[in-house]
Scaffold this motif. Structure first.
Motif, PDB file in Angstrom:
ATOM      1  N   MET A   1       0.850  -1.184   0.000  1.00 29.38           N
ATOM      2  CA  MET A   1       0.000   0.000   0.000  1.00 29.38           C
ATOM      3  C   MET A   1       0.887   1.236   0.000  1.00 29.38           C
ATOM      4  SD  MET A   1      -2.851  -1.174   2.851  1.00 29.38           S
ATOM      5  CE  MET A   1      -4.074   0.070   2.416  1.00 29.38           C
ATOM      6  N   SER A   2       0.375   2.322  -0.552  1.00 28.97           N
ATOM      7  CA  SER A   2       1.110   3.579  -0.475  1.00 28.97           C
ATOM      8  C   SER A   2       1.066   4.071   0.967  1.00 28.97           C
ATOM      9  CB  SER A   2       0.489   4.623  -1.397  1.00 28.97           C
ATOM     10  OG  SER A   2      -0.771   5.049  -0.886  1.00 28.97           O
ATOM     11  N   PRO A   3       2.058   4.856   1.416  1.00 27.57           N
ATOM     12  CA  PRO A   3       2.062   5.323   2.802  1.00 27.57           C
ATOM     13  C   PRO A   3       0.796   6.064   3.205  1.00 27.57           C
ATOM     14  CG  PRO A   3       4.200   5.700   1.789  1.00 27.57           C
ATOM     15  CD  PRO A   3       3.294   5.236   0.695  1.00 27.57           C
ATOM     16  N   SER A   4       0.296   6.941   2.347  1.00 30.42           N
ATOM     17  CA  SER A   4      -0.898   7.717   2.713  1.00 30.42           C
ATOM     18  C   SER A   4      -2.132   6.832   2.789  1.00 30.42           C
ATOM     19  CB  SER A   4      -1.121   8.849   1.708  1.00 30.42           C
ATOM     20  OG  SER A   4      -1.299   8.337   0.394  1.00 30.42           O
ATOM     21  N   THR A   5      -2.271   5.904   1.848  1.00 28.78           N
ATOM     22  CA  THR A   5      -3.413   4.989   1.859  1.00 28.78           C
ATOM     23  C   THR A   5      -3.340   4.069   3.073  1.00 28.78           C
ATOM     24  OG1 THR A   5      -3.575   5.028  -0.543  1.00 28.78           O
ATOM     25  CG2 THR A   5      -4.627   3.187   0.578  1.00 28.78           C
ATOM     26  N   PHE A   6      -2.131   3.614   3.374  1.00 29.66           N
ATOM     27  CA  PHE A   6      -1.941   2.736   4.528  1.00 29.66           C
ATOM     28  C   PHE A   6      -2.371   3.436   5.811  1.00 29.66           C
ATOM     29  CE2 PHE A   6       1.062   1.451   7.967  1.00 29.66           C
ATOM     30  CZ  PHE A   6       0.569   0.163   8.169  1.00 29.66           C
ATOM     31  N   ARG A   7      -1.917   4.661   6.015  1.00 32.47           N
ATOM     32  CA  ARG A   7      -2.266   5.388   7.240  1.00 32.47           C
ATOM     33  C   ARG A   7      -3.772   5.636   7.331  1.00 32.47           C
ATOM     34  NH1 ARG A   7       2.885   7.122   6.054  1.00 32.47           N
ATOM     35  NH2 ARG A   7       4.300   7.364   7.832  1.00 32.47           N
ATOM     36  N   GLN A   8      -4.378   5.986   6.197  1.00 31.36           N
ATOM     37  CA  GLN A   8      -5.807   6.259   6.183  1.00 31.36           C
ATOM     38  C   GLN A   8      -6.605   5.019   6.572  1.00 31.36           C
ATOM     39  OE1 GLN A   8      -7.318   7.566   2.371  1.00 31.36           O
ATOM     40  NE2 GLN A   8      -9.418   6.964   2.893  1.00 31.36           N
ATOM     41  N   HIS A   9      -6.303   3.898   5.936  1.00 33.63           N
ATOM     42  CA  HIS A   9      -7.073   2.683   6.195  1.00 33.63           C
ATOM     43  C   HIS A   9      -6.743   2.086   7.563  1.00 33.63           C
ATOM     44  CE1 HIS A   9      -9.180   2.513   2.447  1.00 33.63           C
ATOM     45  NE2 HIS A   9      -8.063   2.487   1.728  1.00 33.63           N
ATOM     46  N   PHE A  10      -5.507   2.234   8.006  1.00 28.02           N
ATOM     47  CA  PHE A  10      -5.152   1.731   9.333  1.00 28.02           C
ATOM     48  C   PHE A  10      -6.012   2.420  10.391  1.00 28.02           C
ATOM     49  CE2 PHE A  10      -2.872   0.882  13.180  1.00 28.02           C
ATOM     50  CZ  PHE A  10      -2.146  -0.278  12.961  1.00 28.02           C
ATOM     51  N   ARG A  11      -6.155   3.742  10.272  1.00 32.04           N
ATOM     52  CA  ARG A  11      -6.975   4.480  11.243  1.00 32.04           C
ATOM     53  C   ARG A  11      -8.447   4.114  11.112  1.00 32.04           C
ATOM     54  NH1 ARG A  11      -6.668   8.694  14.636  1.00 32.04           N
ATOM     55  NH2 ARG A  11      -4.499   9.183  14.106  1.00 32.04           N
ATOM     56  N   GLU A  12      -8.935   3.962   9.894  1.00 31.55           N
ATOM     57  CA  GLU A  12     -10.346   3.605   9.680  1.00 31.55           C
ATOM     58  C   GLU A  12     -10.671   2.265  10.332  1.00 31.55           C
ATOM     59  OE1 GLU A  12     -11.154   5.740   5.316  1.00 31.55           O
ATOM     60  OE2 GLU A  12     -10.823   3.575   5.476  1.00 31.55           O
ATOM     61  N   ILE A  13      -9.736   1.325  10.235  1.00 30.61           N
ATOM     62  CA  ILE A  13     -10.012  -0.043  10.682  1.00 30.61           C
ATOM     63  C   ILE A  13      -9.710  -0.245  12.161  1.00 30.61           C
ATOM     64  CG2 ILE A  13      -9.239  -2.446  10.401  1.00 30.61           C
ATOM     65  CD1 ILE A  13      -9.057  -1.840   7.374  1.00 30.61           C
ATOM     66  N   THR A  14      -8.647   0.380  12.669  1.00 28.24           N
ATOM     67  CA  THR A  14      -8.255   0.150  14.065  1.00 28.24           C
ATOM     68  C   THR A  14      -8.657   1.275  15.011  1.00 28.24           C
ATOM     69  OG1 THR A  14      -6.080   1.204  13.916  1.00 28.24           O
ATOM     70  CG2 THR A  14      -6.233  -1.125  13.241  1.00 28.24           C
ATOM     71  N   GLY A  15      -9.026   2.428  14.457  1.00 25.84           N
ATOM     72  CA  GLY A  15      -9.393   3.551  15.310  1.00 25.84           C
ATOM     73  C   GLY A  15      -8.202   4.372  15.783  1.00 25.84           C
ATOM     74  N   MET A  16      -7.010   4.076  15.287  1.00 31.00           N
ATOM     75  CA  MET A  16      -5.806   4.808  15.702  1.00 31.00           C
ATOM     76  C   MET A  16      -4.770   4.737  14.588  1.00 31.00           C
ATOM     77  SD  MET A  16      -4.487   2.067  18.592  1.00 31.00           S
ATOM     78  CE  MET A  16      -6.168   1.563  18.991  1.00 31.00           C
ATOM     79  N   SER A  17      -3.745   5.579  14.705  1.00 31.64           N
ATOM     80  CA  SER A  17      -2.672   5.559  13.710  1.00 31.64           C
ATOM     81  C   SER A  17      -1.733   4.386  13.992  1.00 31.64           C
ATOM     82  CB  SER A  17      -1.885   6.866  13.769  1.00 31.64           C
ATOM     83  OG  SER A  17      -1.113   6.921  14.964  1.00 31.64           O
ATOM     84  N   PRO A  18      -0.907   3.993  13.001  1.00 33.39           N
ATOM     85  CA  PRO A  18       0.063   2.921  13.260  1.00 33.39           C
ATOM     86  C   PRO A  18       0.999   3.235  14.420  1.00 33.39           C
ATOM     87  CG  PRO A  18      -0.110   3.346  10.906  1.00 33.39           C
ATOM     88  CD  PRO A  18      -0.887   4.424  11.585  1.00 33.39           C
ATOM     89  N   LEU A  19       1.442   4.497  14.532  1.00 32.40           N
ATOM     90  CA  LEU A  19       2.338   4.865  15.626  1.00 32.40           C
ATOM     91  C   LEU A  19       1.629   4.797  16.976  1.00 32.40           C
ATOM     92  CD1 LEU A  19       4.375   7.823  14.089  1.00 32.40           C
ATOM     93  CD2 LEU A  19       5.218   5.536  14.692  1.00 32.40           C
ATOM     94  N   GLN A  20       0.363   5.219  17.025  1.00 33.70           N
ATOM     95  CA  GLN A  20      -0.406   5.100  18.268  1.00 33.70           C
ATOM     96  C   GLN A  20      -0.541   3.632  18.669  1.00 33.70           C
ATOM     97  OE1 GLN A  20      -3.927   7.378  16.918  1.00 33.70           O
ATOM     98  NE2 GLN A  20      -3.767   8.511  18.824  1.00 33.70           N
ATOM     99  N   TYR A  21      -0.804   2.785  17.684  1.00 33.56           N
ATOM    100  CA  TYR A  21      -0.958   1.350  17.958  1.00 33.56           C
ATOM    101  C   TYR A  21       0.336   0.789  18.545  1.00 33.56           C
ATOM    102  CZ  TYR A  21      -2.438  -3.474  17.211  1.00 33.56           C
ATOM    103  OH  TYR A  21      -2.798  -4.796  17.405  1.00 33.56           O
TER     104      TYR A  21
END
Length: 298
Positions: free
Chosen positions: A221-241
Motif C-alpha cells: 500500500m502507499s504510505p498515505s493509503t496505509f495510514r488512512q485505512h489503518f486508522r479507519e479499521i483500528t481507530g488509531m494511527s500505526p504509531l499510536q498502535y
C-alpha cells in the motif's frame, strides 16, 4: 414471532447462570477454552488487548476506548473485534448494586474461513469496515450462546456439543449484522486483510524501530493509503498502535517482573526514559513508579 421480551428473558436467565458459575470478581476461564466469564462488583478500568472475539454484556455497562473513540455497550449488546486492539475498558455495575456480568467468546479465523466457504456468504462488493462494532444481540444468537454457557454444567456432554454450538454461533454471526465485519477479515487481498497483516507484524515486533512507510510497503500500500485505512479499521494511527503495545508491555514488566522504569522502557524500545515517562503518564494517568505502586495496593 419472537418478541423483544423473549430476548430479554434469555439475557436475564443467562446473567443468573453466569452469576451462579462465578461468585468472585475477575476474569474467569472455563472448560471451553475460547469462552471466559467476567464479573465486577465495583466500577473498574483495565488496559488490555481485545483479540478476535465477541464480547457480550449481560448485566451492567462497559465503555471501551479504542484510540480516540469511546464505545458504550450495555446489557443485551455485543462488541465484536476482528483485529487485536489495545483498549481501555471501563465497567460499570448495574442498578441496585448488582455486579457487572459479561462473557467473551474468542473466534477462530480458520473456522470463519470454513463457514464462509461452505455458506457462500462472501460479498466482494462490501466496503471496508472498522475492526470493531457494537450491536444489539438478537434472540437466536443469545439463545445459542446461552446453550453453550449452560454446557459448563454438563461436563460429560461438553466435549461433543461445544464444537457444534460454536459452529452455530459462528453461522449466526455471519448471517447477522456482524457478518460484514467477519467476512472482510478473510477476503483475499482486501484492505482489511492487509491491515490485519500489518497489525500482526506490529504485535510481534513492536519493540523494533520501523518506518511506517516500510510497513506500508510490506502490505503493498502507499504510505498515505496505509495510514488512512489503518486508522479507519483500528481507530488509531500505526504509531499510536505501536506506542500502546509498548506501554502496556512495559506496565506488565514492571508490575509482574519487578523491572525498574529505565529497564522496562529499554526493553520495549524506548531510548529516552523521560519520553517513556511522559507517554506512560499520558496513557495511564500517572507516572510509571506511582502507577505500579497503586496497582500493587489493589
Amino acid at each position: 414471532m419472537i418478541e423483544y421480551e423473549d430476548t430479554q428473558q434469555v439475557i436475564a436467565s443467562l446473567a443468573q447462570t453466569v452469576d451462579h458459575l462465578i461468585r468472585t470478581d475477575g476474569d474467569h476461564d472455563t472448560a471451553i477454552p475460547s469462552l471466559s466469564l467476567h464479573r465486577r462488583s465495583t466500577a473498574s478500568a483495565t488496559h488490555c488487548i481485545y483479540n478476535l472475539g465477541l464480547g457480550v454484556v449481560l448485566q451492567g455497562e462497559k465503555q471501551v476506548m479504542v484510540g480516540d473513540q469511546m464505545l458504550t455497550y450495555t446489557a443485551g449488546q455485543t462488541m465484536l473485534t476482528t483485529i487485536d486492539l489495545p483498549v481501555i475498558s471501563h465497567t460499570r455495575t448495574a442498578p441496585k448494586h448488582q455486579p457487572f456480568l459479561g462473557l467473551m467468546l474468542l473466534l477462530d479465523i480458520p473456522m470463519v474461513t470454513q463457514m464462509v466457504s461452505e455458506m457462500g456468504q462472501l460479498n466482494l462488493k462490501e466496503k471496508t469496515q472498522p475492526s470493531f462494532g457494537v450491536q444489539p444481540v438478537d434472540y437466536v444468537l443469545i439463545e445459542a450462546i446461552s446453550r453453550l454457557v449452560n454446557l459448563l454444567d454438563e461436563p460429560v456432554l461438553l466435549p461433543q456439543l461445544a464444537p457444534i454450538l460454536q459452529q452455530e454461533i459462528m453461522i449466526r454471526l455471519l448471517t447477522g449484522p456482524n457478518g460484514v465485519y467477519l467476512r472482510q477479515l478473510i477476503k483475499t487481498g482486501s484492505v482489511s486483510q492487509k491491515i490485519a497483516k500489518a497489525v500482526a507484524w506490529l504485535k510481534h515486533n513492536f519493540v523494533q524501530a520501523i518506518r511506517m512507510d516500510d510497513l506500508a510497503e510490506q502490505v503493498y500500500m502507499s504510505p498515505s493509503t496505509f495510514r488512512q485505512h489503518f486508522r479507519e479499521i483500528t481507530g488509531m494511527s500505526p504509531l499510536q498502535y505501536q506506542k500502546q503495545l509498548r506501554l502496556q508491555e512495559a506496565r506488565h514488566l514492571m508490575l509482574n517482573q519487578h523491572f525498574d522504569v529505565g529497564h522496562a522502557a529499554g526493553l520495549v524500545g524506548y531510548e529516552s526514559a523521560s519520553q517513556f515517562s511522559r507517554e506512560y503518564s499520558r496513557l495511564f494517568g500517572n507516572a510509571p513508579q506511582r502507577d505500579i505502586q497503586d496497582l500493587q495496593l489493589v
